[in-house]
Write a protein that holds these residues in place. Structure first.
Motif, short mmCIF file in Angstrom:
data_model
loop_
_atom_site.label_atom_id
_atom_site.label_comp_id
_atom_site.label_asym_id
_atom_site.label_seq_id
_atom_site.Cartn_x
_atom_site.Cartn_y
_atom_site.Cartn_z
N THR A 42 0.84 -1.20 0.00
CA THR A 42 0.00 0.00 0.00
C THR A 42 0.87 1.25 0.00
OG1 THR A 42 -1.75 -1.18 1.17
CG2 THR A 42 -1.80 1.24 1.28
N TRP A 43 1.90 1.26 0.83
CA TRP A 43 2.81 2.40 0.89
C TRP A 43 3.51 2.63 -0.44
CZ3 TRP A 43 5.67 0.53 5.87
CH2 TRP A 43 4.83 0.67 6.97
N LEU A 44 3.90 1.54 -1.11
CA LEU A 44 4.59 1.68 -2.40
C LEU A 44 3.66 2.29 -3.45
CD1 LEU A 44 6.68 -1.60 -2.41
CD2 LEU A 44 7.59 0.74 -2.47
N ARG A 45 2.38 1.89 -3.44
CA ARG A 45 1.41 2.52 -4.36
C ARG A 45 1.30 4.01 -4.08
NH1 ARG A 45 -1.13 -2.40 -3.54
NH2 ARG A 45 -2.48 -1.60 -1.90
N GLN A 46 1.23 4.38 -2.82
CA GLN A 46 1.17 5.79 -2.42
C GLN A 46 2.42 6.53 -2.90
OE1 GLN A 46 1.21 6.33 1.85
NE2 GLN A 46 1.29 8.57 1.68
N ALA A 47 3.58 5.94 -2.71
CA ALA A 47 4.84 6.58 -3.12
C ALA A 47 4.89 6.78 -4.62
CB ALA A 47 6.03 5.74 -2.64
N ARG A 48 4.41 5.81 -5.41
CA ARG A 48 4.42 5.95 -6.88
C ARG A 48 3.56 7.13 -7.31
NH1 ARG A 48 4.18 0.29 -6.74
NH2 ARG A 48 1.95 0.32 -7.10
N VAL A 49 2.39 7.29 -6.71
CA VAL A 49 1.51 8.41 -7.04
C VAL A 49 2.21 9.72 -6.70
CG1 VAL A 49 -0.64 9.57 -6.36
CG2 VAL A 49 -0.64 7.11 -6.82
N GLU A 50 2.84 9.79 -5.55
CA GLU A 50 3.52 11.02 -5.13
C GLU A 50 4.71 11.34 -6.02
OE1 GLU A 50 4.13 10.44 -0.94
OE2 GLU A 50 1.98 10.61 -0.54
N ALA A 51 5.42 10.32 -6.50
CA ALA A 51 6.53 10.55 -7.42
C ALA A 51 6.03 11.17 -8.72
CB ALA A 51 7.28 9.24 -7.70
N VAL A 52 4.88 10.71 -9.21
CA VAL A 52 4.28 11.30 -10.41
C VAL A 52 3.94 12.77 -10.15
CG1 VAL A 52 2.27 11.26 -11.92
CG2 VAL A 52 3.44 9.12 -11.35
N HIS A 53 3.33 13.05 -9.01
CA HIS A 53 2.99 14.43 -8.66
C HIS A 53 4.24 15.31 -8.63
CE1 HIS A 53 -0.94 13.17 -6.40
NE2 HIS A 53 -1.04 13.04 -7.70
N ALA A 54 5.35 14.77 -8.12
CA ALA A 54 6.58 15.56 -7.99
C ALA A 54 7.42 15.56 -9.27
CB ALA A 54 7.42 15.01 -6.84
N GLY A 55 7.09 14.69 -10.22
CA GLY A 55 7.85 14.61 -11.46
C GLY A 55 9.17 13.85 -11.31
N PHE A 56 9.23 12.92 -10.37
CA PHE A 56 10.43 12.12 -10.14
C PHE A 56 10.23 10.73 -10.74
CE2 PHE A 56 13.10 14.13 -6.67
CZ PHE A 56 12.56 15.40 -6.83
N PRO A 57 11.31 10.11 -11.25
CA PRO A 57 11.16 8.80 -11.89
C PRO A 57 11.05 7.61 -10.94
CG PRO A 57 13.43 9.54 -12.08
CD PRO A 57 12.66 10.67 -11.47
N TYR A 58 11.56 7.73 -9.70
CA TYR A 58 11.61 6.59 -8.79
C TYR A 58 10.94 6.92 -7.46
CZ TYR A 58 15.46 5.31 -11.94
OH TYR A 58 16.23 5.04 -13.03
N ALA A 59 10.29 5.90 -6.88
CA ALA A 59 9.65 6.06 -5.57
C ALA A 59 9.98 4.86 -4.70
CB ALA A 59 8.13 6.16 -5.75
#
Length: 173
Positions: free
Chosen positions: A75-92
């Motif tokens: 669940t945390w990894l899914r949250q991190a992926r969404v936040e990486a997209v919001h921030a424009g970063f390639p890795y979460a």
């Protein structure tokens, strides 16, 4: 009165940030940035509400920091992926505090896709990636979206430095 869980989470985020900055040599003996404008500095991100951009920015990674007893890594990894997209970063990734142990022992979790993309960027075989950065794998049933790979924060600091070096080398070509 402040929320004790929020305070504990903020303290963990700050500890992760400070440890990575020290380990990567980005701060002096007092903890001040050597170059405040260096894009490689590890920083805590401001809260963005519904468009959260992760807890800690360690270019090119977003770190979602968790200081809770019961892990919910997929669940945390899914949250991190969404936040990486919001921030424009390639890795979460997710950095989970281990009770009773120092910040160096924090567990850094990668989903399979991020781990594979990182391994490919470094030009490493699967075996070499495991050996170089101390990864362990967690396979949860047949649903690959619940699989993840884990290392500690010290190994992650080395990996982060290597990924940054690989990106610089490719850009110079």
């Amino acid at each position: 009165m402040t929320n004790p869980n929020k305070a504990r989470g903020t303290a963990w985020e700050s500890a992760v940030r400070d440890h990575l900055n020290r380990t990567l040599g980005l701060v002096d003996s007092l903890g001040s940035f050597l170059d405040p404008f260096d894009s490689r500095n590890i920083r805590r991100a401001a809260q963005e509400g519904a468009r959260d951009v992760g807890d800690v920015h360690a270019v090119p990674f977003i770190l979602e920091c968790k200081d809770v007893i019961g892990p919910a890594v997929p669940t945390w990894l899914r949250q991190a992926r969404v936040e990486a997209v919001h921030a424009g970063f390639p890795y979460a990734v997710v950095v989970h505090k281990r009770r009773g142990l120092g910040v160096r022992s924090g567990r850094v979790h990668f989903d399979v896709r991020t781990w594979t993309r990182t391994r490919t960027a470094l030009g490493l075989s699967t075996r070499d990636m495991f050996a170089a950065y101390g990864f362990a794998v967690s396979l949860r049933g047949l649903d690959t979206s619940r699989w993840y790979l884990t290392t500690d924060l010290d190994h992650f600091a080395v990996l982060l430095a290597d990924v940054r070096g690989a990106v610089v080398c490719r850009a110079a070509r």
